[in-house]
Design an enzyme around this catalytic site. Structure first.
Site, short mmCIF file in Angstrom:
data_model
loop_
_atom_site.label_atom_id
_atom_site.label_comp_id
_atom_site.label_asym_id
_atom_site.label_seq_id
_atom_site.Cartn_x
_atom_site.Cartn_y
_atom_site.Cartn_z
N TYR A 165 9.90 -26.01 -47.09
CA TYR A 165 10.94 -25.51 -48.00
C TYR A 165 10.35 -24.48 -48.96
O TYR A 165 10.90 -23.39 -49.14
CB TYR A 165 11.55 -26.69 -48.77
CG TYR A 165 12.78 -26.34 -49.58
CD1 TYR A 165 13.98 -26.03 -48.97
CD2 TYR A 165 12.72 -26.32 -50.97
CE1 TYR A 165 15.11 -25.71 -49.71
CE2 TYR A 165 13.85 -26.02 -51.73
CZ TYR A 165 15.04 -25.71 -51.09
OH TYR A 165 16.16 -25.39 -51.84
N VAL A 198 21.09 -29.39 -58.65
CA VAL A 198 22.55 -29.49 -58.55
C VAL A 198 22.98 -30.69 -57.69
O VAL A 198 22.39 -30.95 -56.63
CB VAL A 198 23.12 -28.18 -57.94
CG1 VAL A 198 24.64 -28.23 -57.91
CG2 VAL A 198 22.65 -26.97 -58.74
N1 LIG Z 1 21.02 -28.73 -54.71
C1 LIG Z 1 19.98 -28.29 -55.38
O1 LIG Z 1 19.54 -28.94 -56.35
C2 LIG Z 1 19.34 -26.97 -55.04
C3 LIG Z 1 18.29 -26.52 -55.86
C4 LIG Z 1 17.70 -25.28 -55.59
C5 LIG Z 1 18.20 -24.50 -54.55
N2 LIG Z 1 19.21 -24.96 -53.76
C6 LIG Z 1 19.69 -24.08 -52.70
O2 LIG Z 1 21.10 -23.93 -52.85
C7 LIG Z 1 21.71 -23.68 -51.56
C8 LIG Z 1 22.86 -24.64 -51.34
O3 LIG Z 1 22.31 -25.95 -51.34
P1 LIG Z 1 23.20 -27.27 -51.45
O4 LIG Z 1 22.55 -28.10 -52.48
O5 LIG Z 1 24.63 -26.94 -51.53
O6 LIG Z 1 22.83 -27.91 -50.02
P2 LIG Z 1 23.67 -28.82 -49.01
O7 LIG Z 1 24.73 -29.57 -49.72
O8 LIG Z 1 22.63 -29.57 -48.23
O9 LIG Z 1 24.38 -27.73 -48.08
C9 LIG Z 1 23.62 -26.93 -47.23
C10 LIG Z 1 24.57 -26.11 -46.38
O10 LIG Z 1 23.79 -25.28 -45.51
C11 LIG Z 1 24.31 -25.45 -44.20
N3 LIG Z 1 23.34 -25.15 -43.14
C12 LIG Z 1 22.17 -25.74 -42.85
N4 LIG Z 1 21.63 -25.19 -41.76
C13 LIG Z 1 22.49 -24.22 -41.34
C14 LIG Z 1 22.52 -23.30 -40.25
N5 LIG Z 1 21.54 -23.25 -39.36
N6 LIG Z 1 23.56 -22.44 -40.15
C15 LIG Z 1 24.57 -22.48 -41.05
N7 LIG Z 1 24.62 -23.34 -42.08
C16 LIG Z 1 23.59 -24.20 -42.20
C17 LIG Z 1 24.80 -26.89 -44.15
O11 LIG Z 1 25.67 -27.07 -43.04
P3 LIG Z 1 25.84 -28.51 -42.30
O12 LIG Z 1 26.87 -29.27 -43.08
O13 LIG Z 1 26.30 -28.13 -40.93
O14 LIG Z 1 24.50 -29.18 -42.30
C18 LIG Z 1 25.49 -26.97 -45.50
O15 LIG Z 1 26.76 -26.37 -45.44
C19 LIG Z 1 20.57 -23.78 -50.55
O16 LIG Z 1 20.08 -22.51 -50.26
C20 LIG Z 1 19.52 -24.60 -51.28
O17 LIG Z 1 18.22 -24.37 -50.79
C21 LIG Z 1 19.78 -26.18 -53.98
#
Ligand SMILES: NC(=O)c1ccc[n+]([C@@H]2O[C@H](COP(=O)([O-])OP(=O)(O)OC[C@H]3O[C@@H](n4cnc5c(N)ncnc54)[C@H](OP(=O)(O)O)[C@@H]3O)[C@@H](O)[C@H]2O)c1
Length: 242
Positions: A165, A198
């Site tokens: 990651y 988040v």
């Molecule tokens: N949550 C946090 O605290 C946090 C902190 C820092 C950065 N981020 C970043 O914020 C962004 C959103 O994260 P989140 O927390 O909302 O994560 P999440 O709830 O795990 O959602 C991730 C999304 O990415 C999709 N995805 C994964 N692989 C994919 C692929 N090959 N093609 C298309 N879609 C794909 C997933 O689809 P599926 O449902 O099909 O798996 C899901 O819709 C990410 O870039 C993450 O790295 C999050």
């Protein structure tokens, strides 16, 4: 930028069936954007888009797996035939492939597979999606590309653990710089951000921020004025060190 200027603009969001991608679609829709909500799963994309349409927002579903270059081309063809232009790309899709085993997710214990899959989804996926949509942005003479990164990919605040990651997000940050340089004369701004910790499936229920708070900087970067920054890493709407 006022909501006046966002009315009718086209925004594409990846990984938008849940979490922050879904919330970004909602917030952009509320600003008047016509949103293309993408997911790698056709049914999930349709369900999520239909939920936002029920809220009165202009949202359509499209299938896009960021690991598949053909999928990016198909997305661009769909956007071109449906709208003829695109203004905003939010590269939000990402996943963590580091396996939590007994002795944590050390870089000394990770596998080639975990590293490769991390780069394929978190870095290359964003680059390929941008490659497919930038020609349309160039045609319009306008573009805002928002790479949803993480402080875990920041070299300055780099720590141990989660090697796939961290490395893939650091490379996403580097790609942000490269792309912003190549597009600096095209009115296409390319920026990256850390949303903070988040409450999503990825962040877990103990995270401090709601999805709505988490997408605030994403929406801000999606609506930058023509004299706004490019090639910059943001948190809470302010530049941070890479
Ligand atoms: N949550 C946090 O605290 C946090 C902190 C820092 C950065 N981020 C970043 O914020 C962004 C959103 O994260 P989140 O927390 O909302 O994560 P999440 O709830 O795990 O959602 C991730 C999304 O990415 C999709 N995805 C994964 N692989 C994919 C692929 N090959 N093609 C298309 N879609 C794909 C997933 O689809 P599926 O449902 O099909 O798996 C899901 O819709 C990410 O870039 C993450 O790295 C999050």
């Amino acid at each position: 930028m006022s909501s006046q200027n966002t009315k009718g603009k086209i925004a594409v969001v990846t990984g938008a069936n849940r979490g922050m991608g879904f919330e970004a679609c909602r917030q952009l829709g509320k600003l008047g954007f016509r949103v293309v909500l993408t997911s790698r799963d056709a049914r999930k994309a349709k369900e999520a888009a239909s939920k936002l349409r029920d809220e009165g927002l202009d949202v359509v579903a499209h299938t896009h797996d960021v690991n598949d270059p053909q999928s990016a081309e198909d997305l661009a063809s769909f956007v071109e035939s449906e709208y003829g232009e695109v203004h905003v790309l939010v590269n939000n899709a990402a996943a963590i492939f580091d396996i939590e085993e007994d002795d944590s997710t050390s870089i000394l214990a990770t596998s080639k597979e975990a590293l490769t899959r991390s780069f394929e989804t978190n870095t290359i996926g964003a680059v390929l999606t941008a490659q497919a949509l930038v020609p349309l942005m160039k045609k319009t003479g306008y573009g805002r590309i928002v790479n949803v990164s993480s402080g875990m990919g920041g070299i300055t605040e780099m720590n141990g653990g989660y090697p796939g990651y961290r490395l893939s997000k650091a490379a996403l940050n580097a790609s942000t710089r490269v792309l912003s340089e190549e597009l600096k004369n095209d009115n296409i701004k390319v920026n990256a951000l850390c949303p903070g910790w988040v409450r999503t499936d990825m962040g877990g229920e103990n995270a401090r921020l709601s999805p709505q708070e988490g997408v605030d900087t994403t929406v801000y970067l999606s609506t930058l004025p023509d004299d706004g920054p490019t090639g910059t890493f943001f948190r809470k709407r302010a530049p941070i060190l890479w």
